[in-house]
Enzyme design. Sequence first.
Site, mmCIF file in Angstrom:
data_model
loop_
_atom_site.group_PDB
_atom_site.id
_atom_site.type_symbol
_atom_site.label_atom_id
_atom_site.label_comp_id
_atom_site.label_asym_id
_atom_site.label_seq_id
_atom_site.Cartn_x
_atom_site.Cartn_y
_atom_site.Cartn_z
ATOM 1 N N SER A 2 6.170 4.725 12.822
ATOM 2 C CA SER A 2 6.802 6.044 12.817
ATOM 3 C C SER A 2 7.567 6.308 14.097
ATOM 4 O O SER A 2 7.126 5.925 15.191
ATOM 5 C CB SER A 2 5.745 7.141 12.651
ATOM 6 O OG SER A 2 6.341 8.426 12.704
ATOM 7 N N THR A 61 0.858 -1.190 0.000
ATOM 8 C CA THR A 61 0.000 0.000 0.000
ATOM 9 C C THR A 61 0.892 1.236 0.000
ATOM 10 O O THR A 61 2.024 1.216 0.477
ATOM 11 C CB THR A 61 -0.942 0.020 1.215
ATOM 12 O OG1 THR A 61 -0.184 0.215 2.416
ATOM 13 C CG2 THR A 61 -1.736 -1.273 1.315
ATOM 14 N N GLY A 62 0.366 2.330 -0.542
ATOM 15 C CA GLY A 62 1.191 3.532 -0.658
ATOM 16 C C GLY A 62 2.385 3.289 -1.555
ATOM 17 O O GLY A 62 3.492 3.744 -1.263
ATOM 18 N N GLY A 63 2.147 2.589 -2.660
ATOM 19 C CA GLY A 63 3.261 2.152 -3.508
ATOM 20 C C GLY A 63 3.595 3.061 -4.674
ATOM 21 O O GLY A 63 4.464 2.734 -5.477
ATOM 22 N N SER A 78 4.844 6.234 -4.651
ATOM 23 C CA SER A 78 5.960 7.171 -4.495
ATOM 24 C C SER A 78 6.716 6.859 -3.207
ATOM 25 O O SER A 78 6.300 6.019 -2.405
ATOM 26 C CB SER A 78 5.442 8.620 -4.456
ATOM 27 O OG SER A 78 4.624 8.825 -3.313
ATOM 28 N N GLY A 79 7.836 7.555 -3.023
ATOM 29 C CA GLY A 79 8.566 7.479 -1.761
ATOM 30 C C GLY A 79 9.004 6.083 -1.364
ATOM 31 O O GLY A 79 9.495 5.295 -2.186
ATOM 32 N N ILE A 80 8.807 5.771 -0.086
ATOM 33 C CA ILE A 80 9.247 4.485 0.471
ATOM 34 C C ILE A 80 8.553 3.326 -0.228
ATOM 35 O O ILE A 80 9.182 2.314 -0.563
ATOM 36 C CB ILE A 80 8.985 4.456 1.981
ATOM 37 C CG1 ILE A 80 9.887 5.463 2.703
ATOM 38 C CG2 ILE A 80 9.207 3.051 2.553
ATOM 39 C CD1 ILE A 80 9.478 5.736 4.143
ATOM 40 N N GLY A 81 7.253 3.441 -0.459
ATOM 41 C CA GLY A 81 6.516 2.343 -1.079
ATOM 42 C C GLY A 81 6.992 2.030 -2.474
ATOM 43 O O GLY A 81 7.143 0.863 -2.858
ATOM 44 N N TYR A 109 -1.506 12.111 14.170
ATOM 45 C CA TYR A 109 -0.623 11.236 13.390
ATOM 46 C C TYR A 109 0.105 10.269 14.308
ATOM 47 O O TYR A 109 0.178 9.059 14.038
ATOM 48 C CB TYR A 109 0.368 12.107 12.614
ATOM 49 C CG TYR A 109 1.494 11.361 11.941
ATOM 50 C CD1 TYR A 109 1.330 10.795 10.689
ATOM 51 C CD2 TYR A 109 2.745 11.245 12.555
ATOM 52 C CE1 TYR A 109 2.368 10.122 10.068
ATOM 53 C CE2 TYR A 109 3.788 10.585 11.946
ATOM 54 C CZ TYR A 109 3.597 10.020 10.700
ATOM 55 O OH TYR A 109 4.627 9.350 10.085
#
Length: 256
Positions: free
Chosen positions: A141, A12-14, A16-19, A156
């Site tokens: 986090s 998931t969240g794939g 951009s960035g870390i994903g 958050y």
Amino acid sequence: MTRFDGKVVAITGGGSGIGKETARRFVAEGARVAINGRDKAKLDAAAQEIDPTGERLVVLAGDIGDPATGAALVDMAVTRFGTLDILVNNAGVFSPKPFLELTEQDYDWYLDTILKGKFFTAQAAAKAMKDKGGSIVQTGSLWAIQAIGATPSAAYSAANAGVHAMVRNLAIELAPHRIRVNAVAPAVVETPIYNSFMSEDEVKATLPGFNSFHPLGRNGQPGDVADAILFLASDQASWITGTILPVDGGVTAGRQ
């Protein structure tokens, strides 16, 4: 032979960035991958960049805060590639705002995306893995471990603390099914998430100021976290479950 030959991964969240970096590395090490995010165009661009053939990476756009999206991502991986071995629950949102200014809408945005999204996507993945085993890696986090005055993030942080608690509970509950559950807890990592609440010029002016916040003297890069995620997902971590691994340049160790 590479670590993930024949393995099937959902992320998931794939987009951009870390994903995105995690997806790239899984594909490079032999896996087939299904990625999710809210922005179809961004997902398609990531897929084209990582796997131009379209044979090893598929995309599903949708809001992970809706449990149906996580279930659909798992179904896509299983339908397209035959099974699911690894889930990387990486989707998240971040926009610092003082506690006294947080609205119910802000609160729901964090809790739905970060905690509810990870909870029900993990449930869907565990149902697919329960007869064969597998690995779930969550992105938690540093902010769930320490409060950072420069980035007020009560909602958050609370959502991610829930993720950390979920890791420990699922590790125990899913151990009989040979499903391992762990998390990484990054500090400041230079990803596009900062552009969601700052202009490009503000990002360039602000992020370097956080280098010295980390005892190792620099902000993290997506690859720093992706390396840790792939380790926890791999057989190299076969005797590790229920662990929250800080990937933070030394922040949780103390101050210089």
